[in-house]
Design a protein around this motif. Structure first.
Motif, mmCIF file in Angstrom:
data_model
loop_
_atom_site.group_PDB
_atom_site.id
_atom_site.type_symbol
_atom_site.label_atom_id
_atom_site.label_comp_id
_atom_site.label_asym_id
_atom_site.label_seq_id
_atom_site.Cartn_x
_atom_site.Cartn_y
_atom_site.Cartn_z
ATOM 1 N N LEU A 603 0.843 -1.192 0.000
ATOM 2 C CA LEU A 603 0.000 0.000 0.000
ATOM 3 C C LEU A 603 0.879 1.244 0.000
ATOM 4 O O LEU A 603 1.771 1.396 0.823
ATOM 5 N N GLY A 604 0.621 2.103 -0.948
ATOM 6 C CA GLY A 604 1.314 3.377 -0.948
ATOM 7 C C GLY A 604 0.537 4.378 -0.122
ATOM 8 O O GLY A 604 -0.231 4.023 0.763
ATOM 9 N N SER A 605 0.735 5.625 -0.423
ATOM 10 C CA SER A 605 0.030 6.685 0.300
ATOM 11 C C SER A 605 -1.391 6.787 -0.240
ATOM 12 O O SER A 605 -1.603 7.004 -1.441
ATOM 13 N N ILE A 606 -2.365 6.632 0.642
ATOM 14 C CA ILE A 606 -3.778 6.703 0.240
ATOM 15 C C ILE A 606 -4.318 8.081 0.617
ATOM 16 O O ILE A 606 -4.174 8.527 1.758
ATOM 17 N N ARG A 607 -4.938 8.721 -0.361
ATOM 18 C CA ARG A 607 -5.506 10.034 -0.079
ATOM 19 C C ARG A 607 -6.623 9.924 0.956
ATOM 20 O O ARG A 607 -7.345 8.931 1.000
ATOM 21 N N ARG A 608 -6.741 10.997 1.763
ATOM 22 C CA ARG A 608 -7.669 10.954 2.898
ATOM 23 C C ARG A 608 -9.103 10.723 2.438
ATOM 24 O O ARG A 608 -9.832 9.933 3.039
ATOM 25 N N HIS A 609 -9.546 11.403 1.370
ATOM 26 C CA HIS A 609 -10.953 11.270 0.959
ATOM 27 C C HIS A 609 -11.239 9.864 0.422
ATOM 28 O O HIS A 609 -12.358 9.356 0.559
ATOM 29 N N ILE A 610 -10.212 9.197 -0.169
ATOM 30 C CA ILE A 610 -10.405 7.820 -0.638
ATOM 31 C C ILE A 610 -10.510 6.877 0.556
ATOM 32 O O ILE A 610 -11.358 5.968 0.597
ATOM 33 N N MET A 611 -9.669 7.092 1.576
ATOM 34 C CA MET A 611 -9.708 6.252 2.774
ATOM 35 C C MET A 611 -11.035 6.436 3.510
ATOM 36 O O MET A 611 -11.607 5.476 4.042
ATOM 37 N N ASN A 612 -11.533 7.665 3.529
ATOM 38 C CA ASN A 612 -12.833 7.912 4.153
ATOM 39 C C ASN A 612 -13.944 7.168 3.422
ATOM 40 O O ASN A 612 -14.882 6.647 4.047
ATOM 41 N N ALA A 613 -13.831 7.104 2.088
ATOM 42 C CA ALA A 613 -14.834 6.380 1.292
ATOM 43 C C ALA A 613 -14.788 4.885 1.608
ATOM 44 O O ALA A 613 -15.837 4.225 1.707
ATOM 45 N N VAL A 614 -13.571 4.341 1.776
ATOM 46 C CA VAL A 614 -13.434 2.922 2.142
ATOM 47 C C VAL A 614 -14.090 2.668 3.500
ATOM 48 O O VAL A 614 -14.862 1.711 3.671
ATOM 49 N N ASN A 615 -13.776 3.511 4.475
ATOM 50 C CA ASN A 615 -14.367 3.356 5.808
ATOM 51 C C ASN A 615 -15.888 3.457 5.770
ATOM 52 O O ASN A 615 -16.595 2.726 6.467
ATOM 53 N N GLN A 616 -16.379 4.380 4.946
ATOM 54 C CA GLN A 616 -17.831 4.539 4.823
ATOM 55 C C GLN A 616 -18.470 3.279 4.253
ATOM 56 O O GLN A 616 -19.524 2.828 4.731
ATOM 57 N N GLY A 617 -17.851 2.702 3.241
ATOM 58 C CA GLY A 617 -18.384 1.471 2.644
ATOM 59 C C GLY A 617 -18.359 0.308 3.612
ATOM 60 O O GLY A 617 -19.315 -0.478 3.690
ATOM 61 N N VAL A 618 -17.255 0.167 4.362
ATOM 62 C CA VAL A 618 -17.151 -0.911 5.342
ATOM 63 C C VAL A 618 -18.218 -0.766 6.423
ATOM 64 O O VAL A 618 -18.908 -1.730 6.778
ATOM 65 N N SER A 619 -18.368 0.443 6.955
ATOM 66 C CA SER A 619 -19.359 0.680 8.014
ATOM 67 C C SER A 619 -20.774 0.408 7.523
ATOM 68 O O SER A 619 -21.595 -0.177 8.228
ATOM 69 N N SER A 620 -21.035 0.815 6.274
ATOM 70 C CA SER A 620 -22.363 0.581 5.704
ATOM 71 C C SER A 620 -22.667 -0.915 5.593
ATOM 72 O O SER A 620 -23.771 -1.373 5.923
ATOM 73 N N ALA A 621 -21.676 -1.679 5.161
ATOM 74 C CA ALA A 621 -21.881 -3.124 5.003
ATOM 75 C C ALA A 621 -22.069 -3.813 6.347
ATOM 76 O O ALA A 621 -22.851 -4.767 6.466
ATOM 77 N N LEU A 622 -21.359 -3.348 7.375
ATOM 78 C CA LEU A 622 -21.460 -3.979 8.688
ATOM 79 C C LEU A 622 -22.764 -3.632 9.411
ATOM 80 O O LEU A 622 -23.056 -4.217 10.449
ATOM 81 N N ASN A 623 -23.531 -2.700 8.875
ATOM 82 C CA ASN A 623 -24.824 -2.370 9.489
ATOM 83 C C ASN A 623 -25.879 -3.438 9.228
ATOM 84 O O ASN A 623 -26.917 -3.464 9.883
ATOM 85 N N SER A 624 -25.617 -4.317 8.266
ATOM 86 C CA SER A 624 -26.599 -5.349 7.916
ATOM 87 C C SER A 624 -25.884 -6.673 7.675
ATOM 88 O O SER A 624 -25.215 -6.848 6.654
ATOM 89 N N GLY A 625 -26.040 -7.602 8.629
ATOM 90 C CA GLY A 625 -25.389 -8.902 8.532
ATOM 91 C C GLY A 625 -26.153 -9.870 7.654
ATOM 92 O O GLY A 625 -27.316 -9.634 7.291
ATOM 93 N N PRO A 626 -25.554 -10.997 7.299
ATOM 94 C CA PRO A 626 -26.171 -11.950 6.370
ATOM 95 C C PRO A 626 -27.231 -12.859 6.986
ATOM 96 O O PRO A 626 -28.008 -13.474 6.264
ATOM 97 N N VAL A 627 -27.283 -12.964 8.323
ATOM 98 C CA VAL A 627 -28.221 -13.904 8.948
ATOM 99 C C VAL A 627 -29.631 -13.323 8.973
ATOM 100 O O VAL A 627 -30.568 -13.889 8.404
ATOM 101 N N LEU A 628 -29.787 -12.187 9.634
ATOM 102 C CA LEU A 628 -31.107 -11.550 9.722
ATOM 103 C C LEU A 628 -31.059 -10.050 9.435
ATOM 104 O O LEU A 628 -32.037 -9.348 9.660
ATOM 105 N N GLY A 629 -29.916 -9.563 8.971
ATOM 106 C CA GLY A 629 -29.815 -8.150 8.636
ATOM 107 C C GLY A 629 -29.550 -7.246 9.822
ATOM 108 O O GLY A 629 -29.747 -6.030 9.727
#
Length: 765
Positions: A603-629
């Protein structure tokens, strides 16, 4: 006495043009910033109307005269009854309100008066001994613990009330823990001392064992015949006796000096010596005085009070007072203790406030809607500066300017308008449209920018007053309007209720399109339904209650998602590799548990706004699990590889990260976690075996069985799913003789069989 202090008093007397006797001179109470001198002016009792905007020549003296306190306790310990007596003795009210009569000042909501419980925190201001007391009465029921949380966040001190026959109870531990988290100094009041089974020793032991605090007993109970009639003040060695036959609701009481030939003398003398001995272990000044005198006997009253105040402010110990508020005994000394031992705004240091001082710095801690007062009312605690009608202020959290409408002082559900108000006070304002609970408000945008610039220079975050810890809901249900014509009204009602109550959450189910209401318990959601019906005139229908589960992964996996699409004229390319693994460092607590870790390999240097987008996507996915959401917790997500095209948008990066996490969750053997409740059931000996058998049948575990006078106390852990409707079941089992309380303990993994039952219960198949 200091010469400066003498000159100050003489100048005050000349200005008032009053003659002052030697006894008045001796009893004049004056307090400077570093020490306390107990003197008294002969100034008349403050008027019933408190004008918080009146000019004060000396700002330090003005702040020293303020006490911002909260009343906290287990349900039915007597919080509201005690508060009603405080208002009566201060002269603010002419009659004493009673909870059972539904005519209290503080419990003003219809639901509170009908049910006889406190649901929402209520603020009020009243005078006592030439001081201004801003008091907040808080609920004792676990479903409304958010009200206690936000009240304690802005208060300088608190009074913890205990039932003298029960000691520390389940919710007492919860509110005490909340006070610890905000480092709020407090004192204890053992209420209901008139009960035959009241036990001071039991209460002191439970404070030490369950709250891990050091109690300082300042009073002994005084019993005449078989009735509790007053207390012995160990500080002054005087008897305080209330005459229950007089029809003045305990307004007057007798003070008698305790003589050496009195039958209570020996007990009181030993208790005073024990109090002094404890203080010498915690207070250096007291220890030096005792060493100099080589005795713990006959310590001057002033020195004892100063030492008690110091250890209380440092939270090394808690003063303990006795009384029976319903019988009108002991409330006046409790108010004196609030003034003498709890902190003024000057005694509490907030590092964030220092950065904005001396200009305005305030925090919004409560929002209510009042149509008669112009819609939304915002409660503010002013930490520095002052606030005026029509003033423009800056919201640091939302980065928006707001304009203050009216400025008012709260008297429960009544409000008195004032022109301006100084720091240290609690105030209600209109006109704030973008401000929410927990927001920091300052004088102007320029002030906020200068502080932010300094923070960036020091590589620290933008200074904000510490926000609130909002608990996760444990129950949810669907809610529907009775007709299409009332759908908009229901949406407006839910929007307003969410602003008022941060623990209430309203979401939309993507699969069914239903509106989902999430709350802290059965009672919480029932009160919300009742308010929608009566205040907003919408006959909304609630679906069956469902338990708010969590999900977690049980294995470690790694996955790569690669997207390369052309949208419009731009090529959107993202390649991301993420891994997921269990992380039990949070011990299954329902808090923010998802983390994205940036591994440095490849991993090289990741721009802050790109890293924020990654964190946003991860958090969004973890809000709804595969068993019952349900939300996924107790996991760690790590980033191993990230490639993005030159013109790739942040939205695509977030979507790709979310897709990658969804794929990981499908492969990582996700499992349900259920909320586990800590129960305390008090029942008689006859029904105890039936209660224990019922808890076992509900998949519960008995932790401890103890005795409290003639009753048995059963402490157990039980899944919340098995406790729906438990109040009715317990009444049936014990013929209405048992009581219980519960609070969220933790989340635990479910077995395969229990998970299958939960899935069937939620989905229907």
């Amino acid at each position: 006495m200091h010469v400066v202090t003498r000159l100050w008093i003489l100048n005050l007397i000349k200005k008032q043009k009053k003659s002052v006797s030697y006894s008045q001179w001796k009893n004049f109470r004056y307090q400077d910033h570093t020490r306390r001198c107990f003197l008294c002016t002969g100034i008349s009792k403050p008027s019933v109307t408190v004008d918080a905007s009146q000019p004060v020549k000396d700002d330090l003296e003005h702040l020293h005269k303020i006490r911002n306190i909260g009343i906290m306790a287990h349900i039915d310990a007597g919080k509201t009854t005690t508060t009603e007596r405080m208002l009566f003795y201060s002269g603010l009210t002419r009659t004493v309100g009673e909870v059972h009569d539904g005519d209290t000042v503080m419990d003003y909501m219809e639901q509170e008066r009908n049910r006889g419980i406190t649901i929402t925190s209520a603020a009020i201001t009243f005078p006592w001994n030439d001081h201004r007391v801003n008091l907040v009465d808080t609920p004792g029921h676990v479903d409304f613990t958010m009200e206690v949380e936000r009240a304690l966040r802005v208060l300088d001190g608190a009074v913890a009330i205990f039932d003298a026959s029960a000691g520390v109870e389940a919710q007492s531990i919860t509110v005490w823990r909340q006070a610890n988290s905000y480092q709020v100094p407090r004192l204890c009041y053992l209420n209901k001392m008139d009960k035959p089974n009241a036990d001071v020793s039991l209460c002191l032991d439970s404070i030490k064992e369950k709250l891990h605090a050091t109690p300082l007993l300042l009073q002994l109970p005084l019993v005449q015949g078989d009735a509790f009639s007053g207390v012995i003040d160990l500080i002054t060695m005087k008897k305080l006796i209330w005459n229950s036959k007089k029809r003045d609701y305990g307004r007057s009481f007798i003070k008698e000096t305790l003589n050496a030939d009195d039958e209570m003398w020996d007990q009181a003398f030993l208790a005073r010596c024990e109090l002094t001995d404890k203080l010498t272990d915690m207070d250096l000044d007291m220890a030096e005085y005792v060493l100099e005198k080589e005795s713990i006997e006959n310590i001057p009253t002033e020195l004892l009070m100063e030492a008690i105040r110091r250890v209380t402010l440092k939270q090394d110990a808690v003063p303990v007072l006795l009384g029976s508020s319903y019988k009108n005994i002991g409330v006046q000394p409790l108010l004196d203790a609030v003034i003498d031992y709890l902190p003024s705004p000057l005694d509490i240091v907030h590092e964030t406030v220092k950065l904005y001082s001396p200009s305005l710095c305030a925090m919004a801690f409560k929002i209510i809607h009042n149509k008669q007062r112009g819609g939304m009312l915002t409660f503010l605690r002013i930490y520095s500066g002052h606030l005026e009608q029509g003033q423009r202020i800056f919201n640091v959290n939302n980065e928006v300017m707001e304009k203050i409408g009216r400025v008012m002082i709260a008297f429960a559900d009544e409000f008195k308008e004032v022109g301006s108000i100084k720091s240290g006070n609690i105030v209600v304002v209109t006109g704030l449209k973008e401000t929410r609970t927990g927001d920091t408000l300052v004088a102007s945008q320029s002030v906020a920018k200068s502080v932010k610039k300094e923070a960036l220079k020091n590589k620290t975050e933008v200074p904000l007053l510490m926000g609130l810890q909002i608990p996760d809901p444990v129950f949810f249900c669907s809610i529907e309007a009775p007709s299409l014509s009332q759908t908009k009204l229901l949406e407006e009602a839910l929007d307003q209720l969410q602003k008022e109550d941060p623990s209430l959450r309203v979401t939309s189910d993507e699969d069914t399109g239903q509106t989902v209401l999430s709350g802290m318990g059965e009672l919480h959601l029932d009160i919300i339904r009742d308010r929608i019906h009566k205040e907003y005139k919408v006959e909304a229908e609630l679906g069956p209650l469902q338990v708010a589960y969590k999900e977690t992964c049980r294995s470690t996996d790694i996955h790569t998602s690669d997207i390369n699409k052309t949208i419009g004229e731009a090529n959107q390319r993202v390649k991301i590799t993420l891994s997921i693994e269990p992380d039990i460092s949070y011990k299954h607590k329902a808090v923010a548990l998802a983390r994205t870790k940036e591994n440095q390999e490849n991993l090289g240097s990741i721009r802050r706004h790109i890293m924020n987008a990654v964190n946003q996507g991860v958090s969004s996915a973890l809000n709804s699990g595969p068993v019952l959401g349900f939300p996924v917790v107790d996991v760690k997500v790590s980033l191993h590889w990230l490639e993005t095209g030159h013109k790739t948008s942040e939205t695509i990066v977030a979507a790709t990260a979310a897709q990658c996490v969804h794929q990981l969750l499908q492969k990582s053997n996700c499992q349900l976690m259920e909320p586990l409740m800590e129960l305390e059931i008090i029942t008689d000996e006859t029904n105890s075996s039936s209660v224990i058998a019922d808890i076992t049948r509900r998949r519960g575990n008995i932790i401890r069985i103890s005795h409290r006078q003639d009753s048995k106390v059963v402490n157990a852990e039980c899944p919340l799913a098995e406790l729906v409707g438990y109040s009715t079941a317990l009444r049936t089992i014990t013929s209405g003789t048992a009581v219980f309380s519960m609070e969220l303990s933790s989340y635990r993994l479910m077995s395969a069989h229990d998970q299958a039952v939960a899935i069937e219960r939620v989905t229907g198949f």
